[in-house]
Design a protein around this motif. Sequence first.
Motif, PDB file in Angstrom:
ATOM      1  N   GLY A 134       0.802  -1.218   0.000  1.00 12.35           N
ATOM      2  CA  GLY A 134       0.000   0.000   0.000  1.00 12.35           C
ATOM      3  C   GLY A 134       0.832   1.262   0.000  1.00 12.35           C
ATOM      4  O   GLY A 134       2.033   1.261   0.295  1.00 12.35           O
ATOM      5  N   ALA A 135       0.155   2.360  -0.315  1.00 10.21           N
ATOM      6  CA  ALA A 135       0.822   3.661  -0.371  1.00 10.21           C
ATOM      7  C   ALA A 135       1.340   4.100   0.993  1.00 10.21           C
ATOM      8  O   ALA A 135       2.179   5.010   1.080  1.00 10.21           O
ATOM      9  CB  ALA A 135      -0.148   4.706  -0.915  1.00 10.21           C
ATOM     10  N   ILE A 136       0.866   3.462   2.067  1.00  5.71           N
ATOM     11  CA  ILE A 136       1.318   3.802   3.413  1.00  5.71           C
ATOM     12  C   ILE A 136       2.830   3.657   3.542  1.00  5.71           C
ATOM     13  O   ILE A 136       3.482   4.315   4.344  1.00  5.71           O
ATOM     14  CB  ILE A 136       0.603   2.910   4.469  1.00  5.71           C
ATOM     15  CG1 ILE A 136       0.876   3.379   5.893  1.00  5.71           C
ATOM     16  CG2 ILE A 136       1.003   1.444   4.323  1.00  5.71           C
ATOM     17  CD1 ILE A 136      -0.024   4.438   6.355  1.00  5.71           C
ATOM     18  N   VAL A 137       3.426   2.779   2.726  1.00  6.90           N
ATOM     19  CA  VAL A 137       4.877   2.581   2.754  1.00  6.90           C
ATOM     20  C   VAL A 137       5.599   3.842   2.287  1.00  6.90           C
ATOM     21  O   VAL A 137       6.662   4.186   2.808  1.00  6.90           O
ATOM     22  CB  VAL A 137       5.258   1.376   1.872  1.00  6.90           C
ATOM     23  CG1 VAL A 137       6.764   1.265   1.711  1.00  6.90           C
ATOM     24  CG2 VAL A 137       4.694   0.089   2.475  1.00  6.90           C
ATOM     25  N   GLU A 138       5.025   4.533   1.304  1.00  4.84           N
ATOM     26  CA  GLU A 138       5.673   5.716   0.741  1.00  4.84           C
ATOM     27  C   GLU A 138       5.331   6.987   1.509  1.00  4.84           C
ATOM     28  O   GLU A 138       6.169   7.879   1.639  1.00  4.84           O
ATOM     29  CB  GLU A 138       5.255   5.869  -0.718  1.00  4.84           C
ATOM     30  CG  GLU A 138       5.678   4.697  -1.593  1.00  4.84           C
ATOM     31  CD  GLU A 138       5.108   4.794  -2.985  1.00  4.84           C
ATOM     32  OE1 GLU A 138       4.212   5.633  -3.213  1.00  4.84           O
ATOM     33  OE2 GLU A 138       5.551   4.024  -3.858  1.00  4.84           O
ATOM     34  N   THR A 139       4.105   7.071   2.004  1.00  4.43           N
ATOM     35  CA  THR A 139       3.658   8.293   2.671  1.00  4.43           C
ATOM     36  C   THR A 139       2.936   7.961   3.965  1.00  4.43           C
ATOM     37  O   THR A 139       1.709   8.114   4.065  1.00  4.43           O
ATOM     38  CB  THR A 139       2.730   9.114   1.751  1.00  4.43           C
ATOM     39  OG1 THR A 139       1.648   8.273   1.316  1.00  4.43           O
ATOM     40  CG2 THR A 139       3.476   9.641   0.541  1.00  4.43           C
ATOM     41  N   PRO A 140       3.675   7.484   4.990  1.00  7.60           N
ATOM     42  CA  PRO A 140       3.026   7.176   6.272  1.00  7.60           C
ATOM     43  C   PRO A 140       2.457   8.433   6.916  1.00  7.60           C
ATOM     44  O   PRO A 140       3.106   9.480   6.929  1.00  7.60           O
ATOM     45  CB  PRO A 140       4.146   6.567   7.108  1.00  7.60           C
ATOM     46  CG  PRO A 140       5.405   7.045   6.478  1.00  7.60           C
ATOM     47  CD  PRO A 140       5.127   7.213   5.025  1.00  7.60           C
ATOM     48  N   LEU A 141       1.247   8.309   7.433  1.00 13.38           N
ATOM     49  CA  LEU A 141       0.554   9.444   8.028  1.00 13.38           C
ATOM     50  C   LEU A 141       0.723   9.443   9.543  1.00 13.38           C
ATOM     51  O   LEU A 141       1.031   8.417  10.161  1.00 13.38           O
ATOM     52  CB  LEU A 141      -0.937   9.370   7.675  1.00 13.38           C
ATOM     53  CG  LEU A 141      -1.270   9.329   6.180  1.00 13.38           C
ATOM     54  CD1 LEU A 141      -2.756   9.094   5.999  1.00 13.38           C
ATOM     55  CD2 LEU A 141      -0.826  10.609   5.499  1.00 13.38           C
ATOM     56  N   MET A 142       0.484  10.589  10.141  1.00 14.21           N
ATOM     57  CA  MET A 142       0.461  10.668  11.602  1.00 14.21           C
ATOM     58  C   MET A 142      -0.571   9.682  12.130  1.00 14.21           C
ATOM     59  O   MET A 142      -1.653   9.532  11.565  1.00 14.21           O
ATOM     60  CB  MET A 142       0.094  12.082  12.040  1.00 14.21           C
ATOM     61  CG  MET A 142       1.115  13.142  11.637  1.00 14.21           C
ATOM     62  SD  MET A 142       2.574  13.102  12.700  1.00 14.21           S
ATOM     63  CE  MET A 142       1.909  13.806  14.198  1.00 14.21           C
ATOM     64  N   GLY A 143      -0.227   9.013  13.210  1.00 17.73           N
ATOM     65  CA  GLY A 143      -1.151   8.061  13.804  1.00 17.73           C
ATOM     66  C   GLY A 143      -1.115   6.691  13.170  1.00 17.73           C
ATOM     67  O   GLY A 143      -1.977   5.861  13.458  1.00 17.73           O
ATOM     68  N   THR A 144      -0.106   6.435  12.315  1.00 17.89           N
ATOM     69  CA  THR A 144      -0.026   5.118  11.667  1.00 17.89           C
ATOM     70  C   THR A 144       1.345   4.476  11.874  1.00 17.89           C
ATOM     71  O   THR A 144       1.742   3.612  11.096  1.00 17.89           O
ATOM     72  CB  THR A 144      -0.293   5.227  10.152  1.00 17.89           C
ATOM     73  OG1 THR A 144       0.779   5.977   9.532  1.00 17.89           O
ATOM     74  CG2 THR A 144      -1.619   5.886   9.863  1.00 17.89           C
ATOM     75  N   ALA A 145       2.077   4.860  12.905  1.00 23.80           N
ATOM     76  CA  ALA A 145       3.463   4.409  13.053  1.00 23.80           C
ATOM     77  C   ALA A 145       3.586   2.888  13.034  1.00 23.80           C
ATOM     78  O   ALA A 145       4.412   2.326  12.302  1.00 23.80           O
ATOM     79  CB  ALA A 145       4.062   4.974  14.339  1.00 23.80           C
ATOM     80  N   ASP A 146       2.769   2.204  13.818  1.00 17.07           N
ATOM     81  CA  ASP A 146       2.916   0.747  13.912  1.00 17.07           C
ATOM     82  C   ASP A 146       2.393   0.044  12.664  1.00 17.07           C
ATOM     83  O   ASP A 146       2.994  -0.931  12.197  1.00 17.07           O
ATOM     84  CB  ASP A 146       2.199   0.247  15.169  1.00 17.07           C
ATOM     85  CG  ASP A 146       2.939   0.652  16.432  1.00 17.07           C
ATOM     86  OD1 ASP A 146       3.867  -0.067  16.818  1.00 17.07           O
ATOM     87  OD2 ASP A 146       2.591   1.690  17.008  1.00 17.07           O
ATOM     88  N   TYR A 147       1.286   0.538  12.140  1.00 14.68           N
ATOM     89  CA  TYR A 147       0.746  -0.034  10.907  1.00 14.68           C
ATOM     90  C   TYR A 147       1.721   0.164   9.759  1.00 14.68           C
ATOM     91  O   TYR A 147       2.038  -0.775   9.008  1.00 14.68           O
ATOM     92  CB  TYR A 147      -0.598   0.626  10.600  1.00 14.68           C
ATOM     93  CG  TYR A 147      -1.246   0.202   9.312  1.00 14.68           C
ATOM     94  CD1 TYR A 147      -1.380  -1.142   8.975  1.00 14.68           C
ATOM     95  CD2 TYR A 147      -1.746   1.155   8.430  1.00 14.68           C
ATOM     96  CE1 TYR A 147      -1.985  -1.524   7.792  1.00 14.68           C
ATOM     97  CE2 TYR A 147      -2.359   0.783   7.243  1.00 14.68           C
ATOM     98  CZ  TYR A 147      -2.474  -0.562   6.926  1.00 14.68           C
ATOM     99  OH  TYR A 147      -3.074  -0.933   5.745  1.00 14.68           O
TER     100      TYR A 147
END
Length: 222
Positions: A134-147
């Motif tokens: 997922g895009a979370i790998v490239e642009t991690p958002l605040m509140g998603t550190a562990d995910y």
Amino acid sequence: MDGEAPRVLVVGATGELGTHAVHGLLARGAQPAVAGRDTARLDALAIRTGCPAFPIDAYDLDGCARAAPRAAAALGGLDGVLVAVGVPAFGSADSVPDAVAEHLMTVNALCPMAVLRGAVPVVRDGGFLAAITGAIVETPLMGTADYAAAKSALSVWLGVVSREVRRRGVDVVDARLPHMDTGFTTRAIAGSPPRLPAGADPATEMAALLDRLLRHLASARR
């Protein structure tokens, strides 16, 4: 494809993305096998599609590693594996319980790694090993550190495996799909998601991924 249907294991087949993958593969003339945690939904999917089905549990990593060999035995070989498992949780790093962090790492990283580790020896040369990060790998958002950490761990692992199997022509795909309108964030095991943009269409995104994977198989068989 030289008249031979691609044989593909879909892990996480009872989730929305996994179900799109199974039906998309069938529509493209492939032979899927399906694996997932929800045995009732898995059995129903197997009955509707005629696909071989294998229940797995993310906490049984040995069982996860056996999924691909079982699929290869049922299908008479294995051309590819697509892992579409995942679970989110949200919250600042100091608010996420350790048990939640462990669960995120197990489901989002260790389980896919075990599935694909077990697939390396059985997937054919020129095949593929794919997992949705997922895009979370490239642009991690605040509140998603562990995910984000769990998904990033999987991404790094895939990158190394890609180099290890390159000589066999196996395509290792780190599928960094965008945020999609699947209701995924509403099923978080902890916390509330940050503000997110409108989600992409999951059917469209999965169709594009399947087309990419099957093009690789077709090219490898020429």
